[in-house]
Design a protein around this motif. Structure first.
Motif, short mmCIF file in Angstrom:
data_model
loop_
_atom_site.label_atom_id
_atom_site.label_comp_id
_atom_site.label_asym_id
_atom_site.label_seq_id
_atom_site.Cartn_x
_atom_site.Cartn_y
_atom_site.Cartn_z
N TYR A 149 -83.08 6.28 -14.46
CA TYR A 149 -82.46 5.06 -15.02
C TYR A 149 -82.83 5.00 -16.50
O TYR A 149 -83.98 5.25 -16.86
N GLU A 150 -81.87 4.66 -17.35
CA GLU A 150 -82.14 4.56 -18.78
C GLU A 150 -82.96 3.32 -19.09
O GLU A 150 -83.72 3.28 -20.06
N VAL A 151 -82.76 2.27 -18.29
CA VAL A 151 -83.40 0.98 -18.59
C VAL A 151 -84.17 0.50 -17.37
O VAL A 151 -83.68 0.58 -16.24
N PRO A 155 -96.37 -6.77 -21.28
CA PRO A 155 -95.50 -5.79 -21.95
C PRO A 155 -96.20 -4.47 -22.30
O PRO A 155 -95.62 -3.40 -22.08
N ALA A 156 -97.43 -4.55 -22.83
CA ALA A 156 -98.12 -3.32 -23.24
C ALA A 156 -98.38 -2.41 -22.04
O ALA A 156 -98.31 -1.19 -22.13
N THR A 157 -98.70 -3.03 -20.90
CA THR A 157 -98.94 -2.25 -19.69
C THR A 157 -97.65 -1.58 -19.23
O THR A 157 -97.64 -0.39 -18.87
N PHE A 216 -93.36 -5.92 -27.20
CA PHE A 216 -92.47 -4.84 -26.74
C PHE A 216 -92.07 -3.91 -27.89
O PHE A 216 -91.75 -2.75 -27.67
N GLY A 217 -92.05 -4.45 -29.11
CA GLY A 217 -91.53 -3.68 -30.25
C GLY A 217 -90.02 -3.86 -30.31
O GLY A 217 -89.40 -4.35 -29.37
N THR A 218 -89.43 -3.45 -31.44
CA THR A 218 -88.00 -3.73 -31.62
C THR A 218 -87.08 -2.60 -31.17
O THR A 218 -85.87 -2.76 -31.15
N GLN A 219 -87.67 -1.43 -30.81
CA GLN A 219 -86.82 -0.29 -30.42
C GLN A 219 -86.98 -0.01 -28.92
O GLN A 219 -87.99 -0.39 -28.33
N ASN A 220 -86.00 0.67 -28.36
CA ASN A 220 -86.03 0.96 -26.90
C ASN A 220 -86.27 -0.30 -26.10
O ASN A 220 -87.04 -0.31 -25.12
N TYR A 221 -85.65 -1.38 -26.52
CA TYR A 221 -85.95 -2.67 -25.90
C TYR A 221 -84.71 -3.57 -25.87
O TYR A 221 -83.96 -3.65 -26.85
N ILE A 222 -84.51 -4.23 -24.74
CA ILE A 222 -83.44 -5.21 -24.55
C ILE A 222 -84.12 -6.51 -24.11
O ILE A 222 -84.85 -6.51 -23.10
N ALA A 279 -94.70 3.21 -18.40
CA ALA A 279 -93.33 3.74 -18.39
C ALA A 279 -93.17 4.92 -19.34
O ALA A 279 -92.24 5.71 -19.18
N GLY A 280 -94.07 5.04 -20.32
CA GLY A 280 -93.92 6.11 -21.30
C GLY A 280 -92.94 5.70 -22.39
O GLY A 280 -92.32 4.64 -22.30
N PRO A 281 -92.77 6.54 -23.41
CA PRO A 281 -92.00 6.13 -24.59
C PRO A 281 -90.48 6.20 -24.42
O PRO A 281 -89.74 5.60 -25.18
N LYS A 282 -89.99 6.93 -23.42
CA LYS A 282 -88.56 7.25 -23.40
C LYS A 282 -87.66 6.14 -22.84
O LYS A 282 -86.59 5.87 -23.35
N VAL A 283 -88.13 5.54 -21.75
CA VAL A 283 -87.27 4.59 -21.07
C VAL A 283 -87.17 3.29 -21.89
O VAL A 283 -88.12 2.91 -22.58
N THR A 284 -86.00 2.67 -21.87
CA THR A 284 -85.82 1.38 -22.54
C THR A 284 -86.28 0.28 -21.59
O THR A 284 -85.95 0.31 -20.41
N LEU A 285 -87.06 -0.66 -22.10
CA LEU A 285 -87.53 -1.76 -21.26
C LEU A 285 -86.67 -2.99 -21.48
O LEU A 285 -86.18 -3.23 -22.59
N GLN A 286 -86.48 -3.78 -20.43
CA GLN A 286 -85.69 -5.01 -20.51
C GLN A 286 -86.48 -6.16 -19.92
O GLN A 286 -87.02 -6.05 -18.82
N GLY A 287 -86.55 -7.27 -20.62
CA GLY A 287 -87.23 -8.44 -20.09
C GLY A 287 -87.91 -9.20 -21.21
O GLY A 287 -87.58 -9.00 -22.37
#
Ligand SMILES: Cc1c2[nH]c(c1CCC(=O)O)Cc1[nH]c(c(CCC(=O)O)c1C)Cc1[nH]c(c(CCC(=O)O)c1C)Cc1[nH]c(c(C)c1CCC(=O)O)C2
Length: 368
Positions: A276-278, A287-289, A327-333, A294-302
């Motif tokens: 899954y991409e997200v 969020p940090a956990t 969460f940071g501004t990238q790879n994030y929804i 999850a590692g750096p690749k997957v985009t997190l949502q929430g």
């Protein structure tokens, strides 16, 4: 109905922020939408709902399209989610489900013993049984005029199985979990039947115009790690793999897929490696956990607590800022950690959405 549009190209996209974030591409601000963004907290939804039973809205493409578009008229959202319900899949399998106002879903004849599986339809043609969802998607893709991408969705196998056995809401899900311990083979048979239908259904939604897909495993948490790995995860993996393969085989580009397994904090690692991409994160997770596991690749949502929208707008803005910093501004929804509640003040949702855009844009400018 959909024949009106057969062959007509969809309007060009004006805002593909969420698709970019989902694919891990750079974004100048964080995209935001909200689970259950079409719903009872909006007076204009209540007006439609007072005139039509819940599943009639789902089954009437013009009405489903209208309520899908309602939140976009009020808020600067970066996605729409097609108005429907996860329980249309059990309906397609032949079960009778009603939506009782103020009470939620009610199955008139829930599954009680494995023999009841014989009553379910075995080779469901989703384009026939759920064609109204595909028609609603196609209509909405045109009416949305490229403003934002349209998300399609389905309930995940275990969550649907648990509704089919419990017959409605339950805090323990002990009837459904009992099946997993007492009838494991029959449980797997039911989960596989659901998986097959869900795959066809999601593929058909993309063919109809859905640009992203979300799978709701709302009852993940109550399984715990052991049962989740046996009875939920293998089916979630099958779905992401087979949907992508089927889309590619039919000449379509696979769309980004999101898995939202509520309260499955124990399975973030496994879910991140499930194609899954997200990955949707509920509000109980730090969020940090989530990012570390999850590692750096997957985009997190929430994952703002839905109740945070009850806070003053000033406090809410602080909470949004903190969330984006973490969460940071990238790879994030950005999203809530579960659906919005019916008694929410729409002005607070507007503040949430605008704060996400404002803070994330500021943060991107100050670090570039
Ligand atoms: C578990 C689940 C269901 N449905 C859904 C889930 C997964 C998400 C989650 O975990 O909340 C998903 C869903 N349900 C609905 C949508 C529409 C799109 C959107 O998100 O805006 C979506 C994506 C409309 C709805 N689904 C429902 C409503 C309200 C019903 C009404 O208007 O009478 C809406 C707008 C009813 C519903 N439908 C369901 C329940 C338990 C209930 C009753 C609780 C409630 O009333 O919120 C099953």
């Amino acid at each position: 109905m959909s024949h009106m549009f057969t062959g007509k190209p969809f309007p060009p996209m004006k805002n593909d922020l969420i698709l970019r974030a989902a694919r891990g591409e750079a974004t100048d601000k964080v995209p935001v939408w909200v689970m259950r963004q079409a719903g009872r907290y909006l007076q204009e939804f209540q007006d439609v709902r007072n005139k039509h039973p819940f599943f009639e809205i789902c089954r009437t493409p013009e009405l489903a399209c209208e309520v899908t578009l309602q939140p976009l008229r009020r808020f600067n959202l970066d996605a729409a989610i097609i108005f429907s319900d996860i329980l249309v899949v059990p309906q397609a399998l032949g079960m009778n489900v009603e939506m009782l106002p103020g009470k939620g879903p009610h199955f008139t004849e829930p599954l009680q013993v494995p023999e009841d599986l014989e009553k379910l339809k075995s080779d469901v043609n989703v384009k026939e049984e759920l064609g109204y969802v595909m028609d609603a998607i196609t209509l909405t893709r045109h009416k949305i005029e490229g403003k934002v991408p349209l998300i399609g969705f389905s309930g995940a196998p275990w969550t649907l199985m648990s509704y089919m056995i419990e017959g409605g809401g339950s805090s323990t899900l002990s009837k459904a979990k009992k099946w997993l311990y007492v009838y494991p083979d029959e449980s797997h048979r039911l989960l596989q039947l659901l998986t097959d239908v869900i795959i066809d259904y999601l593929v058909a939604q993309v063919q109809a115009g859905a640009q992203m897909l979300q799978l709701f495993e709302s009852h993940a948490g109550i399984l715990g790690y052991g049962l989740f790995c046996k009875f939920a995860l293998p089916y979630l993996r099958q779905i992401s793999e087979k949907v992508k393969a089927a889309l590619t085989a039919s000449g379509l580009q696979p769309v980004p897929m999101t898995i939202f397994a509520k309260d499955a904090h124990f399975a973030i690692e496994e879910l991140s490696a499930s194609n899954y991409e997200v990955l949707g994160i509920d509000w109980t997770v730090k969020p940090a956990t989530a990012r570390r596991i999850a590692g750096p690749k997957v985009t997190l949502q929430g994952n703002l607590d839905p109740c945070a929208l009850y806070a003053s707008i000033e406090d809410l803005r602080k909470l949004v800022k903190e969330m984006i910093q973490k969460f940071g501004t990238q790879n994030y929804i950005a999203n809530l950690g579960h659906g919005i509640y019916p008694d929410m003040n729409p002005e607070h949702l507007a503040a949430f959405v605008d704060a996400v855009h404002q803070y994330s844009e500021d943060m991107n400018l100050s670090t570039s």
